[in-house]
Write a protein that holds these residues in place. Structure first.
Motif, PDB file in Angstrom:
ATOM      1  N   ASP A 179       0.824  -1.201   0.000  1.00 34.26           N
ATOM      2  CA  ASP A 179       0.000   0.000   0.000  1.00 34.26           C
ATOM      3  C   ASP A 179       0.862   1.257   0.000  1.00 34.26           C
ATOM      4  O   ASP A 179       0.359   2.372  -0.161  1.00 34.26           O
ATOM      5  N   ALA A 180       2.168   1.049   0.199  1.00 32.59           N
ATOM      6  CA  ALA A 180       3.085   2.197   0.246  1.00 32.59           C
ATOM      7  C   ALA A 180       3.214   2.813  -1.149  1.00 32.59           C
ATOM      8  O   ALA A 180       2.838   2.207  -2.155  1.00 32.59           O
ATOM      9  N   ILE A 181       3.779   4.009  -1.192  1.00 33.02           N
ATOM     10  CA  ILE A 181       3.981   4.679  -2.476  1.00 33.02           C
ATOM     11  C   ILE A 181       4.946   3.847  -3.321  1.00 33.02           C
ATOM     12  O   ILE A 181       5.985   3.409  -2.817  1.00 33.02           O
ATOM     13  N   PRO A 182       4.610   3.596  -4.596  1.00 32.78           N
ATOM     14  CA  PRO A 182       5.528   2.809  -5.439  1.00 32.78           C
ATOM     15  C   PRO A 182       6.905   3.471  -5.482  1.00 32.78           C
ATOM     16  O   PRO A 182       7.004   4.694  -5.662  1.00 32.78           O
ATOM     17  N   ASP A 183       7.971   2.667  -5.281  1.00 33.09           N
ATOM     18  CA  ASP A 183       9.301   3.282  -5.185  1.00 33.09           C
ATOM     19  C   ASP A 183       9.950   3.565  -6.550  1.00 33.09           C
ATOM     20  O   ASP A 183      10.987   4.229  -6.618  1.00 33.09           O
ATOM     21  N   LEU A 273       9.330   9.037 -15.675  1.00 37.36           N
ATOM     22  CA  LEU A 273      10.779   9.240 -15.740  1.00 37.36           C
ATOM     23  C   LEU A 273      11.175  10.632 -15.255  1.00 37.36           C
ATOM     24  O   LEU A 273      12.219  10.786 -14.613  1.00 37.36           O
ATOM     25  N   THR A 274      10.319  11.621 -15.527  1.00 36.54           N
ATOM     26  CA  THR A 274      10.676  12.979 -15.088  1.00 36.54           C
ATOM     27  C   THR A 274      10.370  13.190 -13.607  1.00 36.54           C
ATOM     28  O   THR A 274      11.084  13.923 -12.937  1.00 36.54           O
ATOM     29  N   CYS A 275       9.294  12.555 -13.097  1.00 39.26           N
ATOM     30  CA  CYS A 275       8.958  12.728 -11.672  1.00 39.26           C
ATOM     31  C   CYS A 275       8.774  11.371 -10.999  1.00 39.26           C
ATOM     32  O   CYS A 275       7.655  11.006 -10.643  1.00 39.26           O
ATOM     33  N   PRO A 276       9.851  10.598 -10.820  1.00 39.86           N
ATOM     34  CA  PRO A 276       9.679   9.271 -10.209  1.00 39.86           C
ATOM     35  C   PRO A 276       9.202   9.325  -8.765  1.00 39.86           C
ATOM     36  O   PRO A 276       8.691   8.331  -8.244  1.00 39.86           O
ATOM     37  N   ASP A 277       9.359  10.481  -8.111  1.00 41.45           N
ATOM     38  CA  ASP A 277       8.993  10.561  -6.694  1.00 41.45           C
ATOM     39  C   ASP A 277       7.563  11.006  -6.448  1.00 41.45           C
ATOM     40  O   ASP A 277       7.109  11.032  -5.316  1.00 41.45           O
TER      41      ASP A 277
END
Ligand SMILES: O=P(O)(O)O[C@@H]1[C@@H](OP(=O)(O)O)[C@H](OP(=O)(O)O)[C@H](O)[C@H](OP(=O)(O)O)[C@H]1OP(=O)(O)O
Ligand SMILES: Nc1ncnc2c1ncn2[C@@H]1O[C@H](COP(=O)(O)OP(=O)(O)O)[C@@H](O)[C@H]1O
Length: 299
Positions: A179-183, A273-277
């Motif tokens: 359930d965590a944010i995909p890394d 790719l530009t905003c992986p976070d």
């Protein structure tokens, strides 16, 4: 010895006496011809495509190699004609695979009223209409212990735009089932790079901007990679195209329906790719995973 493929993520499956694809471990994928015109149309496409000298080699590699047809015993015990195709994942141990049906409309001109109604309902109820594509199925390898994260068909069919964004992130994450944010650990090696998925999608797009030979209704882009390779930073992700039961002649006209969907997919992959976070919410996945957790843990 023929058996149902271990790594099929969408489409008709060989079980409960129903026909579905088979493999024999030799690197070939045997897809039964559906007994209405779909089977013969797909064979006609492969036959025409295989002999068409106007298809450049760098585009041909996106398609499974076609080895003709063969009669095989299906799950119903009777002999049926099958297309003999290259098995696109036979060289992989734990393939992470996503099947993305391209196009905002999956029905083709001249389709029967019943087929049109069935398709347009699915197109409206999924992201096809809004986004130009929908996810038909996927599996993401997580670990030896937990195996694959493979949402069921009901969950996949209910993916919203938000879910699709999230799933495209989960597809390249080491924690897809959480359930965590995909890394997005593998985004740069799988989606990025000079030979990664984005580069391959752009190569396909360049062809679709020109080609007017075929119109690919209801066809899927398959994206495949191996976690073990991605962890070592090795490229090796592949884009392939499958399902040509509804391919029509292009008659000199650009396939706007496919091209539009492909551009939309390219945009979403580029954003990762530009905003992986970037944080994403999982929508229905949260709820389903919560209920699965409750069931498994007797809560
Ligand atoms: O049978 P269903 O309801 O699972 O529908 C099949 C679709 O599955 P879906 O429910 O959209 O995931 C299936 O979609 P996928 O390949 O699973 O994306 C096909 O659209 C199939 O039709 P066709 O062989 O392309 O004409 C569809 O098969 P038909 O119903 O047309 O035989
Ligand atoms: N050549 C292939 N090699 C390996 N897997 C394949 C191949 N073609 C299809 N598949 C698998 O089978 C699934 C369904 O294929 P598809 O051709 O769309 O069948 P259907 O016509 O039943 O929808 C795909 O999502 C993929 O997992």
């Amino acid at each position: 010895m023929f058996k149902a493929p271990e790594h099929q993520v969408a489409g008709h499956q060989a079980r409960d006496g129903k026909l579905g694809p088979l493999i024999d471990g030799s690197g070939r994928f045997y897809k039964p011809l559906q007994n209405d015109e779909r089977g013969s149309k797909e064979v006609a496409f492969y036959t025409s495509f295989s002999s068409n000298t106007r298809i450049p080699d760098h585009i041909r590699r996106f398609f499974p190699v076609f080895h003709g047809t063969q009669l095989l015993e299906g799950a119903d015990g009777c002999l049926h004609p099958h297309m003999v195709l290259e098995d696109l994942v036979s060289n992989r141990l734990h393939p992470s695979i996503i099947d993305i049906k391209i196009g905002s409309r999956t029905w083709y001109p001249q389709a029967s009223e019943d087929y049109f109604q069935k398709c347009i309902k699915k197109d409206r109820e999924t992201t096809s209409l809004s986004l130009g594509f929908r996810i038909s199925g996927l599996q993401v390898y997580e670990s030896e212990k937990s195996g694959f994260w493979k949402p069921d068909k009901k969950c996949t069919q209910s993916f919203t735009l938000k879910d699709v964004r999230s799933v495209l992130r989960k597809f390249v994450s080491s924690n897809p089932s959480s359930d965590a944010i995909p890394d997005c650990s593998f985004a740069s090696v799988v989606y990025g790079g000079s030979t990664g998925i984005l580069a391959q999608l752009l190569e396909l797009k360049a062809w679709f901007e020109d080609q007017t030979i075929f119109h690919f209704y209801s066809c899927s882009v398959l994206m495949v990679y191996e976690k073990e390779e991605a962890m070592k930073g090795k490229p090796g992700a592949e884009v392939k195209l499958v399902d040509f039961a509804h391919v029509l002649e292009g008659k000199g006209i650009i396939d706007h329906n496919f091209l539009g969907g492909l551009c939309s997919l390219i945009k979403l992959v580029s954003e990762i790719l530009t905003c992986p976070d970037e944080q994403t919410s999982n929508g229905c996945l949260h709820e389903l995973e919560k209920s699965r957790f409750c069931l498994e843990n007797g809560v």
